[in-house]
Design a protein around this motif. Structure first.
Motif, short mmCIF file in Angstrom:
data_model
loop_
_atom_site.label_atom_id
_atom_site.label_comp_id
_atom_site.label_asym_id
_atom_site.label_seq_id
_atom_site.Cartn_x
_atom_site.Cartn_y
_atom_site.Cartn_z
N UNK A 1 -10.43 12.22 10.03
CA UNK A 1 -9.38 11.59 9.22
C UNK A 1 -8.18 12.52 9.10
N UNK A 2 -8.43 13.81 8.85
CA UNK A 2 -7.34 14.78 8.72
C UNK A 2 -6.51 14.85 9.99
N UNK B 1 -6.42 7.73 -0.41
CA UNK B 1 -6.63 8.68 0.68
C UNK B 1 -5.31 9.24 1.22
N UNK B 2 -4.21 9.04 0.52
CA UNK B 2 -2.91 9.52 0.98
C UNK B 2 -2.40 10.65 0.09
N UNK B 3 -2.44 10.42 -1.23
CA UNK B 3 -1.87 11.37 -2.18
C UNK B 3 -2.39 12.81 -2.00
N UNK C 1 -2.56 13.95 10.16
CA UNK C 1 -1.55 14.89 10.63
C UNK C 1 -0.71 14.29 11.76
N UNK C 2 -1.38 13.62 12.66
CA UNK C 2 -0.70 13.02 13.82
C UNK C 2 0.27 11.94 13.38
N UNK C 3 -0.15 11.12 12.44
CA UNK C 3 0.68 9.99 12.01
C UNK C 3 1.81 10.39 11.08
N UNK C 4 1.59 11.44 10.29
CA UNK C 4 2.55 11.78 9.24
C UNK C 4 3.30 13.08 9.49
N UNK D 1 0.83 -1.20 0.00
CA UNK D 1 0.00 0.00 0.00
C UNK D 1 0.86 1.26 0.00
N UNK D 2 1.95 1.22 0.79
CA UNK D 2 2.84 2.38 0.82
C UNK D 2 3.46 2.62 -0.55
N UNK D 3 3.85 1.50 -1.24
CA UNK D 3 4.47 1.62 -2.55
C UNK D 3 3.49 2.20 -3.55
N UNK D 4 2.22 1.71 -3.48
CA UNK D 4 1.19 2.23 -4.37
C UNK D 4 0.97 3.71 -4.16
N UNK D 5 0.93 4.13 -2.89
CA UNK D 5 0.71 5.55 -2.58
C UNK D 5 1.88 6.39 -3.07
#
Length: 274
Positions: A95-96, A73-75, A100-103, A5-9
Motif C-alpha cells: 500500500x505504501x 488510509x490517506x491522512x 508514494x507512486x500515486x501521490x 472521498x477526496x473532500x473527506x480526506x
C-alpha cells in the motif's frame, strides 16, 4: 464519489493538523530527541498497541509518545509527508509503495510490526461452499487491498486469476468464476457496515476487529501468515529513519512485551511479524 472521498480526506487532514498544533506551539514535527514523537495510527489494533507501549514501556525508555488516531488510509501519510506528524502506523509495504507512486510522497518503512489477516465475512452463509450462484462480494477499492482480496478468493478456489497477477489484480483479471460472483467495490472502512447488504465481503483485519468481528473465528476464510508480504509497518518520511525517537519506538514495538500483548489481546486475529 471519488470527489467526496477526496473532500473527506482533506477535512480529516486539516483536522489532524489543527489537533497537532493544539498540542504545542507548532503543528510541525520535531527532531528534538526530548520532544514527543507524534505518531498517526488507525485505532485498532495500531492505536491500541501504541497505547500499550506508551503506558508500559515508553517512560522507562525515555520516549514521549503523542498518538493521534484516524480512520482513513490517506491522512496518516499526508501528515507524515507535510511534517505535521513524525511517523505513522497503519499500512503495509504494498500500500505504501502504491501511495508514494500515486501521490509523489517519500515515505519509507522502518520496521514490520504485525499482520492483520484479511478475511472473507458473511452474515448470510456459514461456509464459502454455501455462497449462492451470482453472489455479490464486497471488495476494498484501493489498488493493493483489492488485489490482495482477489488473491484470497483465488487461494480458496472461488475464482482464478490471470497467470502472474497477484497484488495488482482487479476484477478484470478474473479468468474463472464458477459461481458467477459479482463485485461491489467500496472504501475499505465501509465494508464492515455494508456486509449485511452483501452476500459476503473481504474486510481488512483492523476494520473487522473495530466492528466487533473476530477474524480468527468469524471469517469464512482467512489469510495465512506464512510468506505474507502484508505486515503492517512503522513508517516515516525519508530521512527520518535515524531519528533516535523513531529508533527507540521501533525497538519497543519489537519487544517481547509487545509480542505477548499482541498474542494475549488479539488471540490470533493480529499476529506479530517479528
Amino acid at each position: 464519489m471519488r470527489n467526496a472521498l477526496k473532500f473527506t480526506s482533506a477535512l480529516a487532514t486539516a483536522g489532524l493538523a489543527l489537533s497537532l498544533a493544539a498540542c504545542g506551539s507548532s503543528g510541525s514535527s520535531s527532531s528534538d530527541p526530548n520532544a514527543p514523537l507524534k505518531v498517526v495510527a488507525s485505532p485498532t489494533p495500531h492505536g491500541q498497541i501504541l497505547k500499550f507501549v506508551k503506558d508500559n514501556l515508553a517512560e522507562k525508555a525515555g520516549l514521549k509518545l503523542d498518538i493521534k488516531e484516524v480512520t482513513d488510509y490517506v491522512t496518516p501519510n499526508t501528515a507524515v509527508q507535510d511534517g505535521s506528524a513524525d511517523a505513522n502506523f497503519f499500512q503495509h509495504v504494498p500500500y505504501l509503495e502504491d501511495f508514494n507512486k500515486k501521490h509523489g510522497t517519500t515515505i519509507v518503512s522502518v520496521e514490520p510490526v504485525h499482520l492483520e489477516p484479511l478475511g472473507l465475512y458473511s452474515k448470510k452463509v456459514k461456509a464459502i461452499a454455501d455462497l449462492p450462484d451470482g453472489a455479490t462480494i464486497g471488495l476494498p477499492n484501493d489498488a493493493t487491498n483489492e488485489g490482495r482480496a482477489l488473491k484470497l478468493l483465488a487461494d480458496n478456489k472461488l475464482i482464478t486469476l490471470k497467470d502472474g497477477v497477484t497484488t495488482t489484480a482487479t476484477p478484470a483479471d478474473v479468468t474463472g468464476n464458477p459461481k458467477n460472483l459479482k463485485w461491489k467495490e467500496l472504501e475499505a472502512a465501509q465494508l464492515p457496515r455494508s456486509v449485511t447488504d452483501l452476500d459476503a465481503a473481504v474486510i481488512n483485519g483492523n476494520y473487522a476487529i473495530d466492528s466487533g468481528l473476530k477474524p480468527a473465528t468469524d471469517a469464512l476464510v482467512l489469510e495465512k501468515a506464512d510468506g505474507n508480504p502484508y505486515a503492517n509497518i512503522l513508517a516515516v518520511k525519508k530521512g527520518k529513519e535515524d531519528d533516535p525517537r523513531v529508533k527507540k519506538l521501533a525497538e519497543l514495538l519489537h519487544s517481547d512485551e509487545v509480542k505477548k500483548y499482541i498474542n494475549d489481546t488479539f488471540q490470533g486475529s493480529v499476529i506479530p511479524a517479528f
